[in-house]
Design a protein around this motif. Sequence first.
Motif, PDB file in Angstrom:
ATOM      1  N   SER A 216       0.809  -1.220   0.000  1.00  0.00           N
ATOM      2  CA  SER A 216       0.000   0.000   0.000  1.00  0.00           C
ATOM      3  C   SER A 216       0.839   1.266   0.000  1.00  0.00           C
ATOM      4  N   GLN A 217       1.978   1.278   0.708  1.00  0.00           N
ATOM      5  CA  GLN A 217       2.774   2.498   0.796  1.00  0.00           C
ATOM      6  C   GLN A 217       3.290   2.920  -0.570  1.00  0.00           C
ATOM      7  N   LEU A 218       3.830   1.973  -1.340  1.00  0.00           N
ATOM      8  CA  LEU A 218       4.349   2.310  -2.667  1.00  0.00           C
ATOM      9  C   LEU A 218       3.229   2.788  -3.578  1.00  0.00           C
ATOM     10  N   ILE A 219       2.080   2.129  -3.554  1.00  0.00           N
ATOM     11  CA  ILE A 219       0.972   2.526  -4.417  1.00  0.00           C
ATOM     12  C   ILE A 219       0.527   3.951  -4.090  1.00  0.00           C
ATOM     13  N   VAL A 220       0.427   4.270  -2.810  1.00  0.00           N
ATOM     14  CA  VAL A 220       0.029   5.619  -2.402  1.00  0.00           C
ATOM     15  C   VAL A 220       1.079   6.637  -2.832  1.00  0.00           C
ATOM     16  N   GLU A 221       2.365   6.287  -2.737  1.00  0.00           N
ATOM     17  CA  GLU A 221       3.426   7.216  -3.145  1.00  0.00           C
ATOM     18  C   GLU A 221       3.382   7.481  -4.653  1.00  0.00           C
ATOM     19  N   VAL A 222       3.119   6.448  -5.433  1.00  0.00           N
ATOM     20  CA  VAL A 222       3.009   6.651  -6.880  1.00  0.00           C
ATOM     21  C   VAL A 222       1.810   7.545  -7.197  1.00  0.00           C
ATOM     22  N   ALA A 223       0.689   7.289  -6.547  1.00  0.00           N
ATOM     23  CA  ALA A 223      -0.498   8.115  -6.769  1.00  0.00           C
ATOM     24  C   ALA A 223      -0.228   9.563  -6.375  1.00  0.00           C
ATOM     25  N   ALA A 224       0.486   9.771  -5.264  1.00  0.00           N
ATOM     26  CA  ALA A 224       0.813  11.134  -4.841  1.00  0.00           C
ATOM     27  C   ALA A 224       1.716  11.819  -5.852  1.00  0.00           C
TER      28      ALA A 224
END
Length: 556
Positions: A216-224
């Motif tokens: 989840s952390q990587l996915i959220v960082e990419v979205a950000a």
Amino acid sequence: MILELEYDPAPDPALVGAKAAWLSRGKAAGLPVLPGFVVTAPAYDRAMLVGADVIATRGSGGARLAMIDEPLPDGLETALLAAAQGLGERLVVRSSTALEAGGEWSGAFTSYLDVAPGEVPTALRGCWASSFTVQALQRYEAAGLEPGSVPMAVLVQPYVDTAFGGVARLSGDDVIVIGVAGSPAPLVQGWEPGAHARVTRSDAIRGEEALGLMGSQLIVEVAAAMREAHGRTGATGCEWGVTGSDVILLQLGRTVEAAPGPITIPTALAEPAAAAIARLVRRFPGPMGESLVIPWALASPEEYLDPVPAVAVDPREALSEAVDLSRRVAAMVWGVPASRSHLPGSELIQALRSDDPGRAMKTLAGLVRPDPEMAGRVLSLVATVRAALHAAGAVASPDLAWHVTPEEARNILASPSEPATPLGRIGFDRWEPFDIGVIVGQGKPAVGQPAAAGLAAGRMCFVGAPDQVRRFRPRDIVVGRHPLPYLAPLLWDASAVVTTGGGPAAHLFESARALGIPAVAGVHMGDIAGPDLEALSGDLSLAVDGGSGTVWAMAW
């Protein structure tokens, strides 16, 4: 001829190409974009002229070899080697043209990965020469452009090993993140489907496979990173990678996000009579079919589906007789004078293509069956005319002759020795909405991944290898195993594109979205067409809903 990547916060795409312009804008805005430099488009001019000069005599391969052998402009190689040394020991060399501002040309030209600094001049020539590959030439032709006519800049950046990579794009208030382990190259090249996630503004994530792969952390960082890129540059899509713990932006741009619409199918199109009409109009499409065949053949549509041979008659006489005889047959079918026989058939055609075809279909039951001998004679005469139009060079194939009006055919046949530009495109077929309704109402469905929204219908054309593109004809639905670059030139004239492998992040589907071509990826076509797609190519009619990712099939 060499500019640093962030030399200007608003670079000219005509000078540095769209790819480099977006990255330069992003780097100037403080986004996580790698350093680099651009060999500007004017450096390409001399090599392009060399390629264009020899292509007629030596073909695509000869043009590319000539461009690779052409010396670089004075001083460029020395400057290039010096600039490359400053970026590290492993580099990426990529084309960057104004054509790539939209997605139509996505993946058209060559990129070189993991290049040593001393190899950059060779990779530069390779990028230039890729504007004369067979597939690039096919795209130029489809787009109506002269080969190599659009200037090409070349972008050089460090090569990085990525733990994960992929693409991301805005979708309303959400961000779609698609990723794979390692390099994003297999994803954008069409070999891997990738794991998909949808990220809301509150960072809620949907996509179990993506969560399992990337966390989840990587996915959220990419979205950000995608949201930040949009806020600072206006980009709506990106290619990304992860090196160490950092998300880097490998490419930026604007993507096409077409909203899927609901399919409303009139109930009458689920009836067997509608399928018979659909098969008839597939056999006799275009202005010639609607003028000379459909008005009377609708009275008995299942009788006129088999090919009829041409007759040994002068084509001009054949056309005149066909026009006269078709009116007489239609007059008998409709019970009106021959001088008015075209009116009821034309009105019925319009009614069948309306939102309420059921009332029009009830009219068919009251029509008189055409005289078989007269009807057969019309079809033979029309076959003669179509063959003559092809022989005169007016159409690229006899099938396309259906899309020539009788008046146009008369003018062409009156001066058969005059050079003609062959008709190679036909545009949207007015029967396609009717056909979509019939196939959706009566065909077998299979579901894949939505890749480009929209609705379409057409003949299935399976193109499983580059040498099979010749079987394609305009408004076919292209079906391939993976969304690979050799399919891209067909999109300009295709009704839709479907693949059994790959995923929506492939360059091919970016091109489809930009061109407004419905597309679906990862469809189990064997469920609706059987295991041997090649054997069935041309024998199935498909409907495609790119918004829901559904494909339907029935007999052509």
